[in-house]
Design an enzyme around this catalytic site. Structure first.
Site, PDB file in Angstrom:
ATOM      1  N   ASP A   8       0.849  -1.180   0.000  1.00 15.56           N
ATOM      2  CA  ASP A   8       0.000   0.000   0.000  1.00 15.56           C
ATOM      3  C   ASP A   8       0.891   1.239   0.000  1.00 15.56           C
ATOM      4  O   ASP A   8       1.780   1.377   0.853  1.00 15.56           O
ATOM      5  CB  ASP A   8      -0.903   0.011   1.237  1.00 15.56           C
ATOM      6  CG  ASP A   8      -1.972  -1.071   1.176  1.00 15.56           C
ATOM      7  OD1 ASP A   8      -2.011  -1.806   0.171  1.00 15.56           O
ATOM      8  OD2 ASP A   8      -2.754  -1.179   2.135  1.00 15.56           O
ATOM      9  N   ASP A 129     -15.093  -2.934  -1.419  1.00 12.02           N
ATOM     10  CA  ASP A 129     -14.695  -2.657  -0.035  1.00 12.02           C
ATOM     11  C   ASP A 129     -15.952  -2.366   0.762  1.00 12.02           C
ATOM     12  O   ASP A 129     -16.782  -1.556   0.341  1.00 12.02           O
ATOM     13  CB  ASP A 129     -13.751  -1.456   0.017  1.00 12.02           C
ATOM     14  CG  ASP A 129     -12.572  -1.601  -0.935  1.00 12.02           C
ATOM     15  OD1 ASP A 129     -12.090  -2.739  -1.088  1.00 12.02           O
ATOM     16  OD2 ASP A 129     -12.148  -0.597  -1.524  1.00 12.02           O
TER      17      ASP A 129
END
Length: 241
Positions: A8, A129
């Site tokens: 990330d 998500d």
């Protein structure tokens, strides 16, 4: 099942967030490409990349470290975050990315997802998500009334390569993945599902593998950086039938 190590990217560095909170970021490597090389050297066959700044900005922000990763590694990589138009999709795929992950636009512009999947077969995935079963967008900052299963089913005929399903409340929390929800989603659609969020031990991987639904793989981040999951053991576990 594949193991997808997560890199990330925030402000050019490899970080992990706690439950998607940009203000709770832990930096694990100042050189994301070196981190990617270490994962590949350990035997990983895929990389999972996220442009966190891009997810909020709506356009690529961490392009330089992503390009460095693509130049320095030879395994396929998938990328999400800030990819919200066809030009950006084409740009990333032309640079050697194996798969783009479309999240926010899957809710806001599903026609774009369908067009991209037609134009680039096998190279377009959807990132779903969710908090408490409801889809969140724009870097998890905005919650919708759309359910995970409804969104996934709406793309059954679109030709998308995979669904990356993340339970936001589990992400970075080292509390284990939401196995019932992941298995339910995988059982509800024919699109391959990749589990994400909270994968923090070999037992988690065993449970996902034995969940009763066919999963393409699992994404893990913090547990690999912290050493809670031994990468070699995890790869061996997932490769064994």
């Amino acid at each position: 099942m594949f193991l997808y190590p997560a890199i990330d990217l925030k402000d050019g560095k490899a970080v992990r967030l706690y439950k998607g909170d940009m203000d709770q970021a832990t930096v694990f490597n100042d050189d994301p490409a070196a981190q990617a090389e270490a994962f590949v050297a350990a035997g990983c066959e895929w990389l999972h990349l996220v442009d966190l700044n891009g997810a909020f900005a709506g356009t690529p922000v961490n392009a330089a470290p992503v390009e460095a990763i693509l130049e320095r590694t030879k395994v396929p990589a998938q990328l999400g975050g800030g990819i919200r138009d066809l030009a950006t999709i084409e740009m990333w795929l032309s640079k050697g990315l194996a798969r783009v992950i479309l999240g926010t636009v899957a809710v806001e512009n599903p026609a774009l997802v369908r067009e991209a999947a037609r134009n680039f077969p096998g190279q377009v995935a959807i990132g779903i998500d969710a908090r408490d079963g409801r889809v969140a967008t724009k870097g998890w900052a905005e919650e919708t009334d759309v359910t995970v299963t409804d969104l996934a089913r709406s793309f059954e005929d679109a030709g998308v390569a995979a669904i990356i399903y993340t339970d936001i409340n589990r992400d970075g929390a080292m509390q284990g993945p939401n196995i019932p929800a992941t298995a339910a989603l995988a059982g509800a659609v024919s699109i391959p599902v990749i589990a994400s969020g909270g994968v923090s031990s070999l037992d988690d991987l065993r449970a996902l593998k034995a969940c009763g639904a066919p999963l393409d793989g699992a994404i893990s981040g913090r547990a690999l950086y912290d050493g809670a999951i031994d990468l070699a053991e995890a790869l061996a576990l997932l490769r064994n039938d």
